[in-house]
Design an enzyme around this catalytic site. Structure first.
Site, PDB file in Angstrom:
ATOM      1  N   HIS A 138      13.186  32.427  48.973  1.00  0.00           N
ATOM      2  CA  HIS A 138      12.129  33.271  48.403  1.00  0.00           C
ATOM      3  C   HIS A 138      12.441  34.766  48.471  1.00  0.00           C
ATOM      4  CE1 HIS A 138       9.381  29.631  49.128  1.00  0.00           C
ATOM      5  NE2 HIS A 138       9.705  29.704  47.845  1.00  0.00           N
ATOM      6  N   HIS A 145      18.951  32.689  59.684  1.00  0.00           N
ATOM      7  CA  HIS A 145      18.309  32.687  60.991  1.00  0.00           C
ATOM      8  C   HIS A 145      18.237  31.299  61.629  1.00  0.00           C
ATOM      9  CE1 HIS A 145      15.124  31.966  57.991  1.00  0.00           C
ATOM     10  NE2 HIS A 145      14.665  31.150  58.896  1.00  0.00           N
ATOM     11  N   SER A 156      12.598  30.496  53.217  1.00  0.00           N
ATOM     12  CA  SER A 156      12.324  31.933  53.099  1.00  0.00           C
ATOM     13  C   SER A 156      13.551  32.695  52.608  1.00  0.00           C
ATOM     14  CB  SER A 156      11.782  32.509  54.410  1.00  0.00           C
ATOM     15  OG  SER A 156      12.305  31.854  55.510  1.00  0.00           O
TER      16      SER A 156
END
Lengths: 397, 397, 397, 397
Positions: free
Chosen positions: B73, B97, B70
């Protein structure tokens, strides 16, 4: 068809005064309360007729058969000569129910669950000991371990301390999967352990609900069931497998088979040690496999109480007539539970135990002594007094 | 308090014509539909103020932080310049994260779940990425992965590609257990993998219901989630762990981490291979981790249909907008089911993943490249085109 | 032993070109793919020999037997004369499998699960239709609905549109509990509904996992299975039972039997109505009982997506060859799942359905027409075109 | 903001010699071991400041609040003047925790779980009594009933025998669903029963695993928890709900609320009666709600032993310091288990209890006496000696 050698237990039908013939008992022949009826047990090597099989049965040439504690108790008597084993029995009977072998012959409808077809000669197999009826309510509901019309191989009908045994195919499971990772002899030795391992598997996985990888577990008692549970729970991803067992021989077997920590409950403080090892957490599963629940339960409870773990399950698998003193508040505050466990049948247990063994769960160290069929009687007698050996297993050609 | 280095993503709030500001969106600042709003993403190394913590928060000195798909992206744009990531985002934001670090400071009420007391300086920790509110109905009912007022670390608030990050203690988990079996550096590398491993654990154990030792499993897709699932299911006692993955690099990582068999679905017949490997049985769990469910689902279904296994569970963990064509009859005849899975929080998942890692589940091979914080932007860009690396992880002093 | 009247279905064994004789098919006699083999079905009233029973069997004097949709499809043919029913069939066969009666005679080992003793003459009983083998792996594991060697009463062996039928006692269940709350005739009418009600019970309770009191449910399709599910879920404590059904006759039956709300999906917006009724929540269970999964599934999904309920389960109980288009993301975000359901055996289902009926769950309204045995053929034919009636049941003296 | 009337309990901090200040105790103010610390309890009607709310809190205008057994025990003292209640307490405190009311004011972040938006004035609500932290390991894992840092409304912080109370919105649940089937007053009376009903629901549904429609259940003890369990299990589809309770008043309430059979254990043989009523089966659930587990457990065990039911669950919900004498063999042979239960939070319990009440589960008969706020002290005192009333509830304007 010829004759076969067997190890057969004889005893006299001499009911005690207290005994009342039960509904399912058969006068002079079969009882559900062995220790109240059978006297003067005697083990003999006896020749019998080769069993002839029905259409759903297989004839198995026995290759290995282990001695179980109940074999010992059937052949052992109290001061008045009554056998120690309290359960279902029909003597004379060929003993032996922890066994493996190869299919020698199969009835037309004797279907191999592995292939969906009739059993082939030479297939390596083992069998359940519990001959569940498949028709009573517990069986119909999916709980064959609680069959209302159970027969038991090696207890109420002829078992596997014999050259051949016949069994209905529904109780038979293929061991062919073991061939890849075990050599010729080991396949059958491992196969003879499937039954006791399934008792342990039923206890910790089916009844205890298993664990999630990363949980801690404590097994109390390093007999064959406790040790098999050690291996199974290690395999299931337990972070810390703790075995509580005073005998050094058993403890060392435990280590070999998967235990990460050993507690000697006679020398160490059980609760303190479990909390030390688990850094104050405690365990998800506590397996009572000692047969001394009145002794060990207070320790288990204290550990649950002091540990931070919630949702612990205490599984009682060993049989005992002793009352267990339970503190409701401990089970309330810690969201804990107690379950009883018996049997090894159903729930996909046998095939999964075999599959686990085939893929790396090695419990062969449980077998500490190999003997011949002829040596079975003396070794059953030996086990009445000695705890040196874990599993003694007869190996047949 | 001084300044800290961060990797921050900037983008312009330029909603497409289709976009409608949602109830929980904040004009110019935060949206639940990133790819319809944010344009011209740009990654920069930026200096920010040292975060100041509240009474329930801890300040963590970051030691390791991995790049997630992510992250890639969010920094990647389509032909019209819009970011690819479709979800919750509030830019500019510090990315990152999947991280670990040590506690630098803790608020008075920042309780360490390991000890039940306030966090101490120096405690090795990691954190959930999902900042569940704890008060909405899903949270109150015990399903934080479905929080109605979720914030996300590294998406809608500042993440861990930074020297320091602050997090509410409720999301933080101690890594101290890892110290026994991992060296100083490895503790933090392993710790940075707890988050993605927990996504996999939530999928196969919590949502998929786990397995019993001896069951077979198939993982489709060898990305970090699929590979972590391989390790977890091997740990849970799977007899045969089968990974379906066309890339040789990924397949070889799979082998290293626990896969017993690899299928190359571009060169082999998936169904045929699974049935061969499992001797006609099939698998208990099929994990869809490819993101191509429309492509792989028919193969999964065919395998379930032809295999003898009943009770199979297909778990859909990878996100995809594609429709999955399901044949009801297959799921009826084989007693099978499909479940969707998202998230990593709740259900005791983080602590069990850490405990499993501490006791032998080693997924460090997932990290194939270690970089510095400064190298994060270029490596995020690299991952837009290259599939050579599995997990690229920034290591901080 | 005398003769008995039966309703027997005849057809010609004329396999289509596509048909290949399966492993378990028997040339000219039995096939698992009925609609590819049987041509020119014809229903006749035929006299047969009174069945003679084996030691585990009971002879049942039939008192009531309902017409099932599969009876209709076996007797109905397509343009080329092939029967519509696609499954296991062996013609000629006496039809009828939703039945009740009284024990006329019992074999020595025909045990009554209610008493644990041999069946007594006069015992009111019903029977499963699925004659599971009890020995294959699914049966041994506790999943008789997925028996690998299933026979079916009224499909592959003689059924209950007859004065007498014989059944192995393992499939038979006592209806004596019904006598307290139902009059003489009703006992048998209710008893003939146990089989279809058990299909519904297996779907929503065993496969769907049931509900907790206070949950909402949606049943799509008001055929006998859907309506029985309405009654069962109301009984299980559903707060709002919503039935989606376009036919007013069926809808009104639904209301009578426990539905709190009716949706007419042809006139109303399904999703909007479900969310209105449930105040934005949606349902815990969605039962697909229409046979049109491709049509209704998008509506179900949309409702799950828009509602706040997590953990919804979609149960597919109606058979259909249509693909179901599933959106993975809906099932991920809402923590939902899809399960297939078939059968009625095992899991304690039959006895619980009887017990629920005995204690107040009244589904007698399902039976909208009572006929004699002689009228069965014409009524089977009637049901090929008419949807006026719900359950048409033959009542025998 | 004005003043409010409250019923406040005062007591002196005079620790016994045995008492040691615990880690979470606060000298002179708060203890986890009430009965070892607090002396000379006194109930007074006291005026306090109107509570001022934080951003996540709601101010509730109390409309109804029931007296609980723990209120009685906090105000009752032993021979040496110490209060009987053994748990968490911080005096002086406003008592009262079984309450309902309307929202008078809501903080900006006080979200209504029903709507997902901020609470509106006038919303009918009730609240959990257990103020779980949401951040400790049990809370994070989804088990708020086992919160490590619990506070309790009406025990360690001001409760609801008051005109107003403030509560964090996370513990508050809307009662708006009740308005359809209850009149204005009943909404709040019913709402005040949600807390005790949730204790029962948590016990039998969450901890006991619930039942399937058609199962039998036995509730031992007809106090408010036992009676609520009667209603819940009847609602869940129990075939036969059996209440064992010696008091005729309670027994008659039991009948009104859903019990099918009453056993007077002082006059009848419990085991014999249960087996008679269930025709030899026994029950799936036995709820110990008497507080005399040592007395009733042997009867429960004997019933499990003699009945045919397997898989029985004994749930211990009443608190008692008495040891429970458990026979392992009974739990093995009958596949039974024992679980402890505490609390009412989490697991979707509160909203389902409200939903069940809204749709027909009426437990209003539990309230046998309605009083004013001023009459609370004398009625708390009354309940120390009288068992005439079930639930006495203060109704406020």
């Amino acid at each position: 068809m010829g004759k076969i050698q067997t190890v057969t237990l004889f005893a006299d039908w001499e009911p005690t005064n207290d005994f009342k013939l039960g509904l399912k008992d058969v006068e002079g022949k079969l009882t559900y309360l062995g220790s109240q009826v059978w006297r003067n047990p005697e083990l003999k090597i006896v020749e019998k007729e080769m069993p002839s099989i029905g259409s759903e049965e297989v004839l198995i040439k026995v290759k290995a058969c282990g001695i179980c504690g109940s074999d010992v108790h059937m052949a052992q008597s109290d001061d008045e000569g009554y056998v120690l084993y309290p359960g279902l029995t029909a003597f004379p009977v060929t003993l032996g129910h922890e066994f493996s072998g190869v299919v020698a012959k199969a009835g037309e409808k004797a279907i191999n669950k592995r292939t969906g077809k009739k059993y082939q000669e030479g297939e390596a197999v083992c069998s359940e000991e519990m001959l569940w009826c498949g028709s009573c309510r517990p069986c119909a509901d999916g709980y064959p371990n609680h069959c209302e019309r159970l027969q038991e191989s090696g207890f109420s009908c002829d078992g596997a301390f014999a050259e051949y045994i016949k069994v209905n195919a529904r109780y038979v499971w293929s061991l062919e999967d073991l061939r890849e990772n075990y050599d010729q002899n080991e396949v059958f030795l491992a196969g003879s352990l499937v039954e006791p391992a399934s008792v342990a598997y039923n206890a910790v996985i089916e009844r205890g609900g298993g664990i999630r990888p990363g949980d801690n577990v404590v097994i109390l008692g390093g007999g064959p069931i406790g040790l098999a549970a050690v291996a199974i729970l290690k395999r299931a991803g337990a972070a810390r497998v703790i075995l509580s067992e005073p005998s050094e021989v058993r403890a060392s077997l435990g280590k070999k088979i998967g235990a990460d920590y050993i507690i000697n409950p006679l020398k160490e403080n059980f609760t303190q040690r479990v909390l030390e090892i688990t850094e104050g957490l405690g365990a998800k599963i506590y397996l009572e496999a000692t047969g001394l629940p009145d002794k060990v339960f207070p320790d288990i409870e204290q550990t649950i109480w002091q540990g931070k773990q919630i949702n612990s399950v205490v599984i009682v698998v060993a049989r005992s007539a002793k009352k267990i003193p339970l503190s409701g508040e401990v089970f309330q505050v810690r969201r804990a539970s107690v379950v009883g466990s018996q049997g090894h049948s159903g729930h996909g247990t046998f095939p999964r135990v075999i599959s686990a063994m085939a893929s790396g769960m090695n419990i062969l160290p449980l077998i500490t002594k190999r003997i011949s069929l002829e040596e079975v009687p003396e070794n059953i007698t030996l086990l009445q007094t000695s705890q040196e050996e874990c599993k003694i297993t007869a190996v047949l050609k």
